[in-house]
Design a protein around this motif. Structure first.
Motif, PDB file in Angstrom:
ATOM      1  N   ALA A  33      -6.961 -21.403 -24.210  1.00  0.00           N
ATOM      2  CA  ALA A  33      -6.718 -20.264 -23.481  1.00  0.00           C
ATOM      3  C   ALA A  33      -5.302 -19.695 -24.038  1.00  0.00           C
ATOM      4  O   ALA A  33      -4.881 -18.553 -24.368  1.00  0.00           O
ATOM      5  CB  ALA A  33      -6.489 -20.247 -21.882  1.00  0.00           C
ATOM      6  N   VAL A  36      -5.842 -18.521 -27.643  1.00  0.00           N
ATOM      7  CA  VAL A  36      -6.662 -16.999 -27.983  1.00  0.00           C
ATOM      8  C   VAL A  36      -5.819 -16.186 -27.243  1.00  0.00           C
ATOM      9  O   VAL A  36      -5.681 -14.989 -27.756  1.00  0.00           O
ATOM     10  CB  VAL A  36      -7.911 -17.425 -27.188  1.00  0.00           C
ATOM     11  CG1 VAL A  36      -8.610 -16.075 -27.451  1.00  0.00           C
ATOM     12  CG2 VAL A  36      -8.584 -18.276 -27.984  1.00  0.00           C
ATOM     13  N   PHE A  37      -5.038 -16.365 -25.937  1.00  0.00           N
ATOM     14  CA  PHE A  37      -4.461 -15.182 -25.414  1.00  0.00           C
ATOM     15  C   PHE A  37      -3.042 -15.159 -25.397  1.00  0.00           C
ATOM     16  O   PHE A  37      -2.262 -14.751 -24.434  1.00  0.00           O
ATOM     17  CB  PHE A  37      -4.877 -15.258 -23.852  1.00  0.00           C
ATOM     18  CG  PHE A  37      -6.371 -14.967 -23.633  1.00  0.00           C
ATOM     19  CD1 PHE A  37      -7.017 -13.878 -24.028  1.00  0.00           C
ATOM     20  CD2 PHE A  37      -7.055 -15.762 -23.076  1.00  0.00           C
ATOM     21  CE1 PHE A  37      -8.487 -13.727 -23.585  1.00  0.00           C
ATOM     22  CE2 PHE A  37      -8.465 -16.031 -22.828  1.00  0.00           C
ATOM     23  CZ  PHE A  37      -9.107 -14.942 -23.431  1.00  0.00           C
ATOM     24  N   GLU A  39      -0.988 -13.438 -27.470  1.00  0.00           N
ATOM     25  CA  GLU A  39      -0.470 -12.391 -27.549  1.00  0.00           C
ATOM     26  C   GLU A  39      -0.208 -11.625 -26.091  1.00  0.00           C
ATOM     27  O   GLU A  39       0.785 -11.061 -25.798  1.00  0.00           O
ATOM     28  CB  GLU A  39      -0.961 -11.466 -28.374  1.00  0.00           C
ATOM     29  CG  GLU A  39      -1.029 -11.800 -29.730  1.00  0.00           C
ATOM     30  CD  GLU A  39      -1.858 -11.309 -30.830  1.00  0.00           C
ATOM     31  OE1 GLU A  39      -2.755 -10.226 -30.260  1.00  0.00           O
ATOM     32  OE2 GLU A  39      -1.764 -11.411 -32.007  1.00  0.00           O
ATOM     33  N   LYS A  40      -1.375 -11.764 -25.299  1.00  0.00           N
ATOM     34  CA  LYS A  40      -1.173 -11.144 -24.056  1.00  0.00           C
ATOM     35  C   LYS A  40      -0.529 -11.905 -23.150  1.00  0.00           C
ATOM     36  O   LYS A  40       0.099 -11.220 -22.075  1.00  0.00           O
ATOM     37  CB  LYS A  40      -2.875 -11.188 -23.453  1.00  0.00           C
ATOM     38  CG  LYS A  40      -3.730 -10.178 -24.461  1.00  0.00           C
ATOM     39  CD  LYS A  40      -4.961 -10.233 -23.838  1.00  0.00           C
ATOM     40  CE  LYS A  40      -5.742  -9.280 -24.600  1.00  0.00           C
ATOM     41  NZ  LYS A  40      -7.355  -9.588 -24.342  1.00  0.00           N
ATOM     42  N   LEU A  41      -0.332 -13.107 -23.110  1.00  0.00           N
ATOM     43  CA  LEU A  41       0.577 -13.873 -22.362  1.00  0.00           C
ATOM     44  C   LEU A  41       1.972 -13.818 -22.692  1.00  0.00           C
ATOM     45  O   LEU A  41       2.870 -14.281 -21.849  1.00  0.00           O
ATOM     46  CB  LEU A  41       0.054 -15.481 -22.370  1.00  0.00           C
ATOM     47  CG  LEU A  41      -1.340 -15.530 -21.630  1.00  0.00           C
ATOM     48  CD1 LEU A  41      -1.566 -17.267 -21.862  1.00  0.00           C
ATOM     49  CD2 LEU A  41      -1.094 -15.458 -20.194  1.00  0.00           C
ATOM     50  N   THR A  47       2.576 -16.908 -31.580  1.00  0.00           N
ATOM     51  CA  THR A  47       2.369 -15.814 -32.247  1.00  0.00           C
ATOM     52  C   THR A  47       3.242 -15.665 -33.569  1.00  0.00           C
ATOM     53  O   THR A  47       2.954 -15.307 -34.474  1.00  0.00           O
ATOM     54  CB  THR A  47       2.582 -14.602 -31.270  1.00  0.00           C
ATOM     55  OG1 THR A  47       3.720 -14.498 -30.858  1.00  0.00           O
ATOM     56  CG2 THR A  47       1.601 -14.408 -30.172  1.00  0.00           C
ATOM     57  N   TYR A  56      -6.787 -18.757 -33.807  1.00  0.00           N
ATOM     58  CA  TYR A  56      -7.860 -18.457 -33.162  1.00  0.00           C
ATOM     59  C   TYR A  56      -9.068 -19.588 -33.565  1.00  0.00           C
ATOM     60  O   TYR A  56      -9.922 -20.032 -32.773  1.00  0.00           O
ATOM     61  CB  TYR A  56      -8.796 -17.091 -33.506  1.00  0.00           C
ATOM     62  CG  TYR A  56      -8.139 -15.955 -32.738  1.00  0.00           C
ATOM     63  CD1 TYR A  56      -7.744 -15.920 -31.576  1.00  0.00           C
ATOM     64  CD2 TYR A  56      -7.524 -14.864 -33.558  1.00  0.00           C
ATOM     65  CE1 TYR A  56      -7.314 -14.868 -30.901  1.00  0.00           C
ATOM     66  CE2 TYR A  56      -7.149 -13.801 -33.045  1.00  0.00           C
ATOM     67  CZ  TYR A  56      -6.975 -13.835 -31.469  1.00  0.00           C
ATOM     68  OH  TYR A  56      -6.254 -12.728 -30.884  1.00  0.00           O
TER      69      TYR A  56
END
Length: 79
Positions: A33, A36-37, A39-41, A47, A56
């Motif tokens: 998690a 994969v996430f 950038e959102k976190l 990143t 990924y």
């Protein structure tokens, strides 16, 4: 008497193995998690340092293996 000891030893080993599988599965799914996430976190460590494809790819591998570990643990509990 020796059979009772062996049965208890096998049962305690199975409980330890299930606990280990569940713990490792949760850790691997958490790592997936985060990969994969990222950038959102807002995790700049992931990143900025990694190429998107490899991030990924590794996240997908962690997801598959973590799911397998949880599947194996719950299958062992069902016995």
């Amino acid at each position: 008497m020796d059979n009772e000891f062996r049965a208890q030893q096998k049962k305690s080993y199975n409980v330890m193995r299930v606990a280990y599988d569940v713990t490792m599965g949760i850790l691997l799914l958490g790592m997936a998690a985060m990969m994969v996430f990222a950038e959102k976190l807002g995790l700049e460590q992931f990143t900025a340092a990694d190429n998107t494809f490899f991030r990924y790819f590794f996240g997908g591998l962690c997801l598959l293996y973590g799911g397998f570990r949880l599947y194996r643990a719950f299958k062992q509990l069902a016995r």
